[in-house]
Design a protein around this motif. Structure first.
Motif, PDB file in Angstrom:
ATOM      1  N   MET A   1      22.305 -15.467   0.573  1.00 32.41           N
ATOM      2  CA  MET A   1      23.218 -14.438   0.381  1.00 32.41           C
ATOM      3  C   MET A   1      24.288 -14.266   1.167  1.00 32.41           C
ATOM      4  SD  MET A   1      23.539 -11.693  -1.714  1.00 32.41           S
ATOM      5  CE  MET A   1      23.750  -9.965  -1.520  1.00 32.41           C
ATOM      6  N   VAL A   2      23.989 -14.506   2.497  1.00 26.13           N
ATOM      7  CA  VAL A   2      24.868 -14.467   3.691  1.00 26.13           C
ATOM      8  C   VAL A   2      25.908 -15.474   3.230  1.00 26.13           C
ATOM      9  CG1 VAL A   2      25.433 -14.621   6.099  1.00 26.13           C
ATOM     10  CG2 VAL A   2      23.713 -12.903   5.264  1.00 26.13           C
ATOM     11  N   GLU A   3      25.277 -16.850   3.336  1.00 28.15           N
ATOM     12  CA  GLU A   3      25.782 -18.023   2.963  1.00 28.15           C
ATOM     13  C   GLU A   3      26.903 -18.228   1.855  1.00 28.15           C
ATOM     14  OE1 GLU A   3      24.802 -22.851   2.744  1.00 28.15           O
ATOM     15  OE2 GLU A   3      23.860 -21.574   4.132  1.00 28.15           O
ATOM     16  N   ASP A   4      26.341 -17.267   0.721  1.00 32.73           N
ATOM     17  CA  ASP A   4      27.241 -17.304  -0.450  1.00 32.73           C
ATOM     18  C   ASP A   4      28.383 -16.502  -0.113  1.00 32.73           C
ATOM     19  OD1 ASP A   4      25.329 -19.046  -1.902  1.00 32.73           O
ATOM     20  OD2 ASP A   4      24.433 -17.025  -2.861  1.00 32.73           O
ATOM     21  N   LYS A   5      28.249 -15.293   0.525  1.00 28.95           N
ATOM     22  CA  LYS A   5      29.440 -14.412   0.881  1.00 28.95           C
ATOM     23  C   LYS A   5      30.406 -15.233   1.729  1.00 28.95           C
ATOM     24  CE  LYS A   5      27.836  -9.719   0.040  1.00 28.95           C
ATOM     25  NZ  LYS A   5      27.987  -8.536   0.587  1.00 28.95           N
ATOM     26  N   LEU A   6      29.988 -15.914   2.682  1.00 31.68           N
ATOM     27  CA  LEU A   6      30.791 -16.623   3.740  1.00 31.68           C
ATOM     28  C   LEU A   6      31.477 -17.775   3.006  1.00 31.68           C
ATOM     29  CD1 LEU A   6      31.579 -17.597   6.613  1.00 31.68           C
ATOM     30  CD2 LEU A   6      29.713 -19.191   6.428  1.00 31.68           C
ATOM     31  N   ASN A   7      30.940 -18.425   1.846  1.00 25.91           N
ATOM     32  CA  ASN A   7      31.682 -19.342   1.055  1.00 25.91           C
ATOM     33  C   ASN A   7      32.616 -18.888   0.346  1.00 25.91           C
ATOM     34  OD1 ASN A   7      30.195 -21.740   2.110  1.00 25.91           O
ATOM     35  ND2 ASN A   7      28.367 -21.773   0.834  1.00 25.91           N
ATOM     36  N   LYS A   8      32.254 -17.776  -0.388  1.00 23.75           N
ATOM     37  CA  LYS A   8      33.201 -16.996  -1.293  1.00 23.75           C
ATOM     38  C   LYS A   8      34.525 -16.448  -0.496  1.00 23.75           C
ATOM     39  CE  LYS A   8      33.516 -13.242  -4.592  1.00 23.75           C
ATOM     40  NZ  LYS A   8      32.811 -12.152  -5.101  1.00 23.75           N
ATOM     41  N   ALA A   9      34.505 -15.988   0.715  1.00 22.97           N
ATOM     42  CA  ALA A   9      35.439 -15.541   1.421  1.00 22.97           C
ATOM     43  C   ALA A   9      36.333 -16.699   1.949  1.00 22.97           C
ATOM     44  CB  ALA A   9      35.016 -14.917   2.717  1.00 22.97           C
ATOM     45  N   ARG A  10      35.659 -17.870   2.303  1.00 21.77           N
ATOM     46  CA  ARG A  10      36.435 -19.070   2.563  1.00 21.77           C
ATOM     47  C   ARG A  10      37.133 -19.624   1.352  1.00 21.77           C
ATOM     48  NH1 ARG A  10      32.024 -22.457   6.314  1.00 21.77           N
ATOM     49  NH2 ARG A  10      32.564 -21.446   8.246  1.00 21.77           N
ATOM     50  N   GLU A  11      36.310 -19.662   0.214  1.00 20.89           N
ATOM     51  CA  GLU A  11      36.875 -20.284  -1.112  1.00 20.89           C
ATOM     52  C   GLU A  11      38.265 -19.325  -1.319  1.00 20.89           C
ATOM     53  OE1 GLU A  11      37.954 -22.632  -3.954  1.00 20.89           O
ATOM     54  OE2 GLU A  11      36.585 -23.158  -2.515  1.00 20.89           O
ATOM     55  N   ARG A  12      38.051 -18.041  -1.280  1.00 20.31           N
ATOM     56  CA  ARG A  12      39.184 -17.404  -1.561  1.00 20.31           C
ATOM     57  C   ARG A  12      40.627 -17.529  -0.828  1.00 20.31           C
ATOM     58  NH1 ARG A  12      37.130 -12.889  -0.196  1.00 20.31           N
ATOM     59  NH2 ARG A  12      36.188 -12.375  -2.258  1.00 20.31           N
ATOM     60  N   VAL A  13      40.436 -17.733   0.520  1.00 24.36           N
ATOM     61  CA  VAL A  13      41.592 -18.385   1.223  1.00 24.36           C
ATOM     62  C   VAL A  13      41.928 -19.725   1.033  1.00 24.36           C
ATOM     63  CG1 VAL A  13      42.109 -18.894   3.653  1.00 24.36           C
ATOM     64  CG2 VAL A  13      40.812 -16.695   3.311  1.00 24.36           C
ATOM     65  N   ILE A  14      41.139 -20.745   0.866  1.00 22.02           N
ATOM     66  CA  ILE A  14      41.490 -22.063   0.484  1.00 22.02           C
ATOM     67  C   ILE A  14      42.406 -21.912  -0.819  1.00 22.02           C
ATOM     68  CG2 ILE A  14      40.373 -24.111  -0.359  1.00 22.02           C
ATOM     69  CD1 ILE A  14      38.278 -24.022   1.655  1.00 22.02           C
ATOM     70  N   LYS A  15      42.010 -21.128  -1.740  1.00 20.91           N
ATOM     71  CA  LYS A  15      42.394 -21.071  -2.996  1.00 20.91           C
ATOM     72  C   LYS A  15      43.930 -20.416  -2.747  1.00 20.91           C
ATOM     73  CE  LYS A  15      42.274 -19.201  -7.856  1.00 20.91           C
ATOM     74  NZ  LYS A  15      41.353 -18.386  -8.636  1.00 20.91           N
ATOM     75  N   ALA A  16      44.055 -19.623  -2.017  1.00 16.86           N
ATOM     76  CA  ALA A  16      45.378 -18.897  -1.579  1.00 16.86           C
ATOM     77  C   ALA A  16      46.246 -20.059  -1.129  1.00 16.86           C
ATOM     78  CB  ALA A  16      45.177 -17.579  -0.918  1.00 16.86           C
ATOM     79  N   ILE A  17      45.825 -20.806   0.139  1.00 18.88           N
ATOM     80  CA  ILE A  17      46.643 -21.633   0.625  1.00 18.88           C
ATOM     81  C   ILE A  17      46.923 -22.672  -0.320  1.00 18.88           C
ATOM     82  CG2 ILE A  17      46.295 -23.440   2.417  1.00 18.88           C
ATOM     83  CD1 ILE A  17      44.571 -21.622   4.032  1.00 18.88           C
ATOM     84  N   SER A  18      45.933 -23.186  -1.235  1.00 15.83           N
ATOM     85  CA  SER A  18      46.321 -24.249  -1.900  1.00 15.83           C
ATOM     86  C   SER A  18      47.774 -23.833  -3.004  1.00 15.83           C
ATOM     87  CB  SER A  18      45.187 -24.487  -2.956  1.00 15.83           C
ATOM     88  OG  SER A  18      45.494 -25.486  -4.001  1.00 15.83           O
TER      89      SER A  18
END
Length: 177
Positions: A1-18
């Protein structure tokens, strides 16, 4: 659960940067690679990156080379590791400076060369005897426009100089967090 939220938060930023880098001519896959490296706490090999992103090793190598050329990724050495390791340049201010200075300098050089060649040709036209007044007016108007463009490119070069020397931070200071 925590790891999923962490990955989701990171993925959002990675997508925006991309998406943002894509606006400036950097492919989304290269933007994703930079984002991946940004969130790593250790340097990565090409094989590590390939596994994470599912890209071919050739594509990964090309992407890393592009980011290295832009000074957004650095090759690092670690004792006992034979493969090349890469880490992201974490200073976002320096990333901006390196990226835009490179792009802007290339554009400025190309445009100045074209303008100077055209100015030379236009000035040669002024030496022609019996020029029609309308054509003479157009030539002079073009010369004036191109000289104003050169003034702009002089300003842009000085802006780039202020970025590269970090003088810009005297006018627009960095925030310390």
């Amino acid at each position: 659960m925590v790891e999923d939220k962490l990955n989701k938060a990171r993925e959002r930023v990675i997508k925006a940067i991309s998406q943002n880098l894509n606006l400036y001519g950097i492919s989304p896959s290269i933007g994703r690679l930079w984002g991946l490296l940004y969130f790593q706490n250790e340097p990565m090999t090409l094989d590590d990156m390939k596994l994470e992103l599912g890209m071919s090793k050739t594509s990964m190598s090309t992407s890393v080379r592009s980011l290295t050329d832009l000074n957004m990724v650095n090759k690092v050495w670690k004792k006992g590791v034979r493969k090349d390791l890469y880490e992201v340049e974490e200073d976002w201010h320096q990333n901006f400076i390196d990226f835009f200075s490179t792009k802007w300098r290339n554009g400025v050089s190309m445009n100045i060369a074209a303008i100077e060649k055209s100015l030379h040709e236009l000035k040669e036209l002024l030496d022609i005897q019996d020029l029609d007044n309308e054509i003479l007016g157009e030539i002079n108007s073009d010369i004036e426009k191109l000289n104003k463009a050169l003034d702009y490119y002089d300003w842009l070069n000085r802006l780039i100089d202020s970025l590269e020397s970090h003088e810009i931070f005297e006018f627009i200071p960095k925030k310390d967090r």
